[in-house]
Design a protein around this motif. Structure first.
Motif, PDB file in Angstrom:
ATOM      1  N   ARG A 117       0.814  -1.203   0.000  1.00 38.18           N
ATOM      2  CA  ARG A 117       0.000   0.000   0.000  1.00 38.18           C
ATOM      3  C   ARG A 117       0.853   1.260   0.000  1.00 38.18           C
ATOM      4  N   ILE A 118       1.981   1.184   0.700  1.00 41.24           N
ATOM      5  CA  ILE A 118       2.872   2.341   0.744  1.00 41.24           C
ATOM      6  C   ILE A 118       3.355   2.697  -0.654  1.00 41.24           C
ATOM      7  N   HIS A 119       3.672   1.665  -1.412  1.00 43.95           N
ATOM      8  CA  HIS A 119       4.259   1.948  -2.723  1.00 43.95           C
ATOM      9  C   HIS A 119       3.223   2.074  -3.825  1.00 43.95           C
ATOM     10  N   TYR A 120       2.080   1.462  -3.638  1.00 39.69           N
ATOM     11  CA  TYR A 120       1.033   1.532  -4.664  1.00 39.69           C
ATOM     12  C   TYR A 120      -0.292   1.931  -4.016  1.00 39.69           C
TER      13      TYR A 120
END
Ligand SMILES: Nc1ncnc2c1ncn2[C@@H]1O[C@H](COP(=O)(O)OP(=O)(O)OP(=O)(O)O)[C@@H](O)[C@H]1O
Ligand SMILES: [Mg+2]
Lengths: 271, 358
Positions: A117-120
């Motif tokens: 979630r952090i990256h996408y």
């Protein structure tokens, strides 16, 4: 399927550490440690409590800056001039911390889905939730998804941490004492899970553990640390004829027994 | 293969996050339009956990709406992975308030936290969260507001109470002196200017250093000690963006507001003193105040309060993320933070006086 275990011949090894020196303050903890882990191997790191196993994992994952030596992940050396590299390629590496290290303000599900979630941030929430559900089921923590980390027991937190480490399907997994504090059945289940993950996904693993049963079950090769140095590296069979300290450790005997009784005060006793 | 009305969505060889995001949008449209979702999986060779989770959730979504998810030409390997999909969804409702995360702007994160590192990282993170944001996602919007409410609302009552009391004392003392020269009316100027330029910003900053500064340090230190910060870094996330920036914005907004509240309550208190002890009517007091207080004083107040807010966040971050050791270190870090903050605030205030009145 492209996810079969890569043969060691193809491509760079997932982890290669050379001449690693690290410590805290002026205290040397690791003094010239080498570690080579080829693809698809489960490598167990052993050693007495406080000998620097966690420190080794922190250095290998780029969390602790080594004083000297090099760390190569998939053939790429960690570049410390820029601090720890912070990019998505790090999703290839999963880390289970000794205490689980759940983010305390997020519930278990959110924690497990966090690496992706952090990256996408655009990923559909339903899919992320499903992913967390899937991973929690793998570590038999189904049903605890909406709990906060503070509401979990130590062993549950550990398993939730493993679920999170697996969320992004890492190619290299670091586990700091995955089965410490677990009952024998759950612990056995965890070993089976690690073996299955290696079998199906070809994940390479570096596992710190003290559990002898666990070591026998999963270890392809072991590295034994003592006073900051590697004193043994090889298979479990080879360890049987290895250094005395390693044999004693594996036979659960205190090192050099007998010396303790010689070193006591001789009180003057009178009747 | 497919009826004329159905569209076949093509799935590429691997279900990357980008593919999932895109497919999810298009499948969602089809489902909303009342059709079944058909996926052409002929090319799909690698189904990882995210892909599995996505197909599972899409299947559930379709079934719930009375539709179907149809996978065409699925190969053997992904089919084997798909066989692992849990039959039942996770229990419980989805968390209602979405927390937004900003993708990490390739910022470096130093290990040995030193003052200059933090200054650098803070400015870099700030840049990424304001001017430098490339993706149209405001970072942690909900989180910043939550922090604002938490850090601000807990301090408002104590700020008002203390400012009122100080305004009272100040007005009484100076009024008694001024009265000797028959100049009691200048009480209004004195109270107004000192509350706005000095006491308001300073009092608020000291209280916020004690309440919010120590809270920020304690939270960050606890997270550091429990390896939560390490875990974030292991996910290649920038802990600054995630943890510090929301608190930074929260204090940047709340501190000036609280400072204004502090100054107003002190002035009000002075007005009451003027009426009760020196027989100055509120109207006369306000007229005098208006004549005496220039706009530049208000400007000074805002500059000071924002600077103090930044000092507090900065020091609290250094102390919090720089903590080493166990749980006992958390308490020490918090105490340390308050002492350092108050020192820095008083020092900065002295420098401001020097520059403003030079
Ligand atoms: N943050 C720190 N600051 C100072 N010293 C530390 C720190 N972390 C660990 N140490 C010291 O480094 C040594 C190695 O610690 P480490 O956590 O790597 O041990 P370990 O082998 O993982 O032990 P265990 O099996 O108990 O987990 C210990 O003696 C410890 O006291
Ligand atoms: Mg350890």
């Amino acid at each position: 399927m492209t996810t079969t275990p890569n043969s060691p011949a193809t491509g760079a090894p997932p982890l290669r550490i050379r001449g690693l020196r690290a410590g805290y303050g002026t205290r040397v903890i690791l003094d010239g440690v080498d570690l080579y882990v080829p693809a698809g191997e489960i490598h167990v790191v052993l050693g007495g409590s406080g000998c620097g196993k966690s420190t080794l994992l922190r250095a290998a994952t780029g969390l602790e800056r080594p004083w000297a030596g090099s760390v190569e992940l998939f053939g790429e050396p960690l570049d410390w001039t820029q601090g720890r590299p912070a990019d998505e390629s790090f999703l290839k590496i999963g880390v289970l911390f000794q205490g689980g290290a759940m983010i305390s303000s997020l519930n278990v599900e959110e924690n497990v889905a966090l690496p992706l979630r952090i990256h996408y941030p655009d990923l559909p929430r339903a899919a992320l939730r499903e992913l967390a559900h899937l991973k929690l089921q793998q570590v038999s923590l189904d049903g605890a998804g909406l709990k906060m980390p503070g509401e979990l027991s130590g062993g549950m937190r550990k398993r939730a941490g493993l679920a999170r480490a697996l969320a992004a399907d890492p190619a290299l997994l670091f586990c700091d004492e995955p089965s410490a504090g677990l009952d024998p059945v759950t612990s056995r289940g965890l070993d089976d899970l690690l073996l299955e993950l290696r079998e199906t996904l070809g994940i390479t693993m570096v596992v710190v553990t003290h559990e002898l049963d666990s070591i026998r079950a999963i270890a392809d090769r072991i590295t034994f640390l003592s006073t900051g140095k590697v004193i043994f590296e090889g298979t479990l069979e080879e360890a049987a004829s290895g250094p005395e300290e390693v044999r004693d450790f594996l036979n659960r005997q205190p090192s050099s027994p007998g010396t303790a009784s010689a070193d006591v005060i001789a009180f003057h006793l009178e009747s | 293969m497919s009826a004329p009305s159905t569209t076949l969505l093509t799935v590429p060889a691997a279900m990357t996050p980008a593919v999932v995001t895109d497919l999810s949008k298009r499948a969602g449209e089809i489902l909303r339009g009342g059709g079944d979702v058909h996926l052409d999986c002929a090319a799909l060779v690698r189904l990882d956990s995210l892909g599995l989770a996505f197909l599972t959730s899409l299947h559930r979504q379709a079934e719930a709406g009375g539709h179907k998810l149809v996978l065409h030409a699925l190969q053997e390997a992904p089919a084997a992975v798909l066989a692992k999909a849990p039959a039942h969804p996770a229990e419980g409702e989805e968390t209602p308030v979405p927390k937004l995360f900003e993708a990490v702007g390739g910022g470096a994160y130093a290990l040995a936290l030193e003052w200059k590192d933090v200054a650098l990282l803070l400015s870099e993170s700030l840049y990424h969260s304001t001017l430098g944001w490339r993706k149209p996602k405001t970072l942690l919007r909900g989180e910043a507001v939550t922090q604002m409410i938490r850090l601000g609302s807990t301090a408002i009552s104590i700020v008002l109470l203390l400012s009122t009391l100080i305004g009272f004392t100040l007005a009484l003392q100076s009024g008694l002196q001024l009265e000797k020269y028959g100049a009691a009316i200048f009480l209004a100027d004195g109270i107004g200017i000192s509350m706005i330029t000095e006491i308001g910003p300073l009092m608020t900053a000291v209280i916020l250093a004690g309440r919010s500064g120590s809270a920020i340090t304690a939270e960050l230190a606890t997270m550091t000690v429990q390896e939560e910060v390490s875990a974030l870094r292991a996910m290649a996330a920038n802990p600054f963006q995630f943890l510090v920036i929301p608190r930074f914005w929260a204090l940047t907004v709340t501190q000036p507001l609280l400072t204004v509240a502090s100054a107003l309550s002190g002035i009000f208190s002075g007005m009451v003193v003027a009426l009760l002890f020196f027989n100055i009517a509120p109207q006369a007091f306000l007229n005098q105040l208006q004549g005496g207080v220039e706009i530049k004083y208000v400007f000074q107040m805002l500059v000071k309060s924002v600077t103090f807010a930044w000092l507090i966040v900065f020091i609290a971050t250094v102390k919090g993320l720089g903590v080493r050791g166990g749980a006992d270190a958390v308490g020490r870090a918090a105490t340390d933070c308050v002492v350092t903050c108050i020192f820095a605030i008083v020092l900065a205030d002295a420098l401001f006086s020097f520059f403003f009145y030079l």
